[in-house]
Design an enzyme around this catalytic site. Structure first.
Site, mmCIF file in Angstrom:
data_model
loop_
_atom_site.group_PDB
_atom_site.id
_atom_site.type_symbol
_atom_site.label_atom_id
_atom_site.label_comp_id
_atom_site.label_asym_id
_atom_site.label_seq_id
_atom_site.Cartn_x
_atom_site.Cartn_y
_atom_site.Cartn_z
ATOM 1 C CG HIS A 13 -1.626 -5.569 -8.788
ATOM 2 N ND1 HIS A 13 -0.296 -5.503 -9.293
ATOM 3 C CD2 HIS A 13 -1.520 -4.888 -7.732
ATOM 4 C CE1 HIS A 13 0.376 -4.752 -8.737
ATOM 5 N NE2 HIS A 13 -0.226 -4.471 -7.641
ATOM 6 C CE1 TYR B 10 -24.346 13.606 1.229
ATOM 7 C CE2 TYR B 10 -22.404 14.295 1.139
ATOM 8 C CZ TYR B 10 -23.088 13.429 1.838
ATOM 9 O OH TYR B 10 -22.755 12.712 2.766
ATOM 10 C CG HIS C 36 -1.223 0.115 -5.118
ATOM 11 N ND1 HIS C 36 -2.198 -0.787 -5.562
ATOM 12 C CD2 HIS C 36 -0.118 -0.798 -4.979
ATOM 13 C CE1 HIS C 36 -1.720 -1.900 -5.985
ATOM 14 N NE2 HIS C 36 -0.633 -1.908 -5.494
ATOM 15 C CG ASP D 140 -24.051 8.980 -2.848
ATOM 16 O OD1 ASP D 140 -24.420 10.210 -3.303
ATOM 17 O OD2 ASP D 140 -24.362 8.155 -1.813
ATOM 18 C CB SER E 180 10.518 0.120 -1.848
ATOM 19 O OG SER E 180 10.188 -1.411 -1.919
ATOM 20 C CG HIS F 28 -2.045 -5.571 -2.556
ATOM 21 N ND1 HIS F 28 -1.167 -6.571 -2.779
ATOM 22 C CD2 HIS F 28 -1.393 -4.374 -3.346
ATOM 23 C CE1 HIS F 28 -0.488 -6.402 -3.628
ATOM 24 N NE2 HIS F 28 -0.441 -4.904 -3.966
ATOM 25 C CB SER G 162 6.488 2.682 -3.410
ATOM 26 O OG SER G 162 5.548 1.895 -4.012
ATOM 27 C CB SER G 163 8.446 -1.911 -5.928
ATOM 28 O OG SER G 163 7.293 -2.343 -5.445
ATOM 29 C CG ASP G 164 3.328 -0.697 -6.414
ATOM 30 O OD1 ASP G 164 3.618 -1.496 -7.246
ATOM 31 O OD2 ASP G 164 3.024 -1.151 -5.274
ATOM 32 N N GLY H 45 0.903 -1.259 -0.037
ATOM 33 C CA GLY H 45 -0.125 0.005 0.040
ATOM 34 C C GLY H 45 0.880 1.341 -0.021
ATOM 35 C CG ASN H 46 2.248 2.367 -2.930
ATOM 36 O OD1 ASN H 46 1.598 2.755 -3.852
ATOM 37 N ND2 ASN H 46 2.885 1.101 -2.923
#
Lengths: 240, 240, 240, 240
Positions: A169, A227, A95, A120, A45, A97, A74-76, A28-29
């Protein structure tokens, strides 16, 4: 905004991601961009969230070169960069998981829009990319993951659909800044969960009708939004 | 009861709603009515629960005119008002997008009465409205949502069925005051969850038999109620 | 043991039941018996757990007459009493509407013994009673619920199967004292949950084989038990 | 490393196991080995985690003889020992009855590799043993459980698949030390959960393709690993 402030914001968004329970292990990042300087602040990372400090946030340019920071980004990172390049006015990317969104991604299924909670936040069903090509895996995988997302959005307006499932993924989301991207991640997870239970109860469900989708999405995000406490001025132009 | 006291009660009920984990993002609201003054106290729209103060609660009349408060009332206000107008002796209304109740609403299915937990709270299956008409979405959506609920209760006594699922949307509940409405929401979510798991185990389940339903509902809510520490005097008259 | 100590134990067991998350609303109760005096200590009816004090625990005799306490005993008291009368050497009983055990009860299905976690606690599948007869509902419902359980155990040894699902209702459990009964409730809920997920993955599952059941149950509860730190001396005699 | 340090590490790993919510009742244990002295430190049997102190950790040799400690070692000790004997360079073992991994074990199904979260931790589907033979149950059950696992790994490299499901029982995992074994247990549970939801959404799912598996597993664990902050030097040799 100073780069220090950006790093603090990105740190805060990453901590929120962690506290929301969306993060499995170190997966997660969240990142944020300084559009003037074309610099992206992103989580390092594989660093446990509990130990993550604002000073650990890494700065990279849009080619992925590290500009500041002692740790590897991060590797992403390359996936984030492709999104910043293709989606011209987003300010943050997240990102995860997270369990239920990842279940849909693993099932290689878009999340149908089954109700107003979904409407919404997202203007229609949340798309799932195709499965990444072997050639793309072997080339520059994280870059190609970004390309795959961008490709999926050729006929979808990223302003009104701020999340995607990458097949096999997990989800990516974006917004005006890292905080909004994380907020979208949290909403996505809840919507993915409710959609799963809905189709267990009634497997033949389809997307809700266009008028109901429009009503809910536009009363929050449309021109005449009523809203909440502030007016939002843009109007969605769905390409479908 | 003073209006200040009403606002405090409604604030407290909203906080309880939030703490019970039933609320996704800012979706969820509770209100209470002062029947003498015909004024409704309701959560402001889109305000995060963590920042909600008693002074933020908005007062509106039964036509939806704001009487007191700096913030906009919940975007669902008109739905609440329709319920107060049609259900003459209710004192509170709650609305959530809680996961399991919403899953049934999105599945457009009534929750069958599969056991005594359900029967202890609800006298029969919890109805789901039809899907709202396009013309109603385009007219005055939140008002029409209220009308849809009231319509669904033409042949159901709202005293003995204090909740409804709005198709493709989520649950509304009501009671003597905002606190009871919230309590019903919490019970509904648990019952919706257990019903989901029950039908996974045995998909052919039907409502429990009338005698068992009567026994449980009436020992808590009937004339000769012997559950708990206080007697409750009314007797359900189910219209079906 | 003094009656004061019994009341404290029963209070503590009820609090543990609540803290374990097994209790929906005020549904759930634990009791304990003083076999010498033939007195049962039980939770009062409909009192929120948060407010429950040791002094609120009610003492009743085996005919259900209140001997001590200001509050009404649990509405399920007669069911508890039937269990104490029929199961001669149990010292405590617990009842919950815990989500997963109740889902099996509502599905009117015994929980098959699918693995060693189950076998460590229960000697075979956890039985579900038949649906209570209309005549029994109309007569003395809570007493008849107890009779229904006892009837279900005509061919099952209650020493080795310390829980039952009452069809369309929920689980009851028992043990040497209130604390053990609560412990069994907690294990039952986890086992009910895992069994549900197991049959989703593989709907054709059957009970594990007798040898594996024997091995696990007996290494904890049999004559030559070697699990844990103390030897347990009795040997199960399964009647099936 | 001193034996005292090993005991402290094993204690800490057991506490982490408990805090991660993977443990049902007292079911679950972690151990670590001192390869030089051929001594294994393991949780005592049936001791509640809340009361577990570092001094309670038991030391046994590879034949299962108690070398140090006042309590009986875990009833699963012989299974741990078989793993240490057969998997020559592992330093820690963990065993739980965690809900979702156990559901797959009870379903007697390997967990298919459905996505990158899985591929980041496990090189392919997580195997499930066959059901243990009656003769093995009757002989030396815990020893035979270890043999069954080792047998299952005849054609699988335990360096790249650090977990197994024992059919009708639950998962075991291992790693460089007790801490890593526990970490694998936690990842396994999350992966088991996501896989379950994935197959509910799409029952026809198969393992992800080899290239994607390789990419994710190797970017973390392969020769040229670039995930995280440190390089890892070995290269997986999958025997299949």
């Amino acid at each position: 905004m100073s780069l220090l402030k950006l790093k603090k914001e990105v740190h805060k968004a990453n901590i929120r991601l962690y506290q929301s329970g969306l993060v499995t292990s170190t997966f997660g990042n969240a990142s944020g961009i300084d559009r003037e300087r074309s610099l992206v602040a992103i989580k390092p990372s594989g660093v446990p969230y509990k130990k993550l400090m604002p000073g650990d946030i890494v700065l990279v340019d849009l080619d992925g070169n590290k500009i500041e920071g002692n740790l590897n980004p991060s590797s992403d990172t390359k996936t984030h960069l492709e999104l910043y390049k293709a989606f011209a006015d987003i300010g943050g990317v997240a990102h995860t998981h997270s369990t239920y969104a990842t279940a849909w991604a693993q099932a290689v299924k878009a999340i149908p829009c089954l109700g107003t909670t979904h409407a919404d936040f997202f203007y229609g069903e949340i798309p799932c990319t195709g499965i990444i090509e072997d050639s793309c895996i072997l080339k520059d995988y994280e870059f190609e993951t970004g390309r795959l997302i961008v490709d999926t959005f050729r006929s979808i307006d990223y302003h009104y659909m701020k999340a995607v499932l990458v097949a096999c993924h997990g989800p990516f989301s974006w917004g005006d800044n890292a905080e909004e991207a994380v907020k979208i991640s949290i909403a996505l997870e809840e919507i993915a969960k409710t959609a799963l239970y809905s189709i267990i109860i009634n497997p033949s469900l389809k997307n809700i009708k266009k008028n109901l989708l429009d009503k809910h999405y536009l009363r929050k995000h449309g021109k005449g939004a009523y809203y909440g406490q502030k007016k939002i001025s843009y109007y969605p132009r769905h390409k479908n």
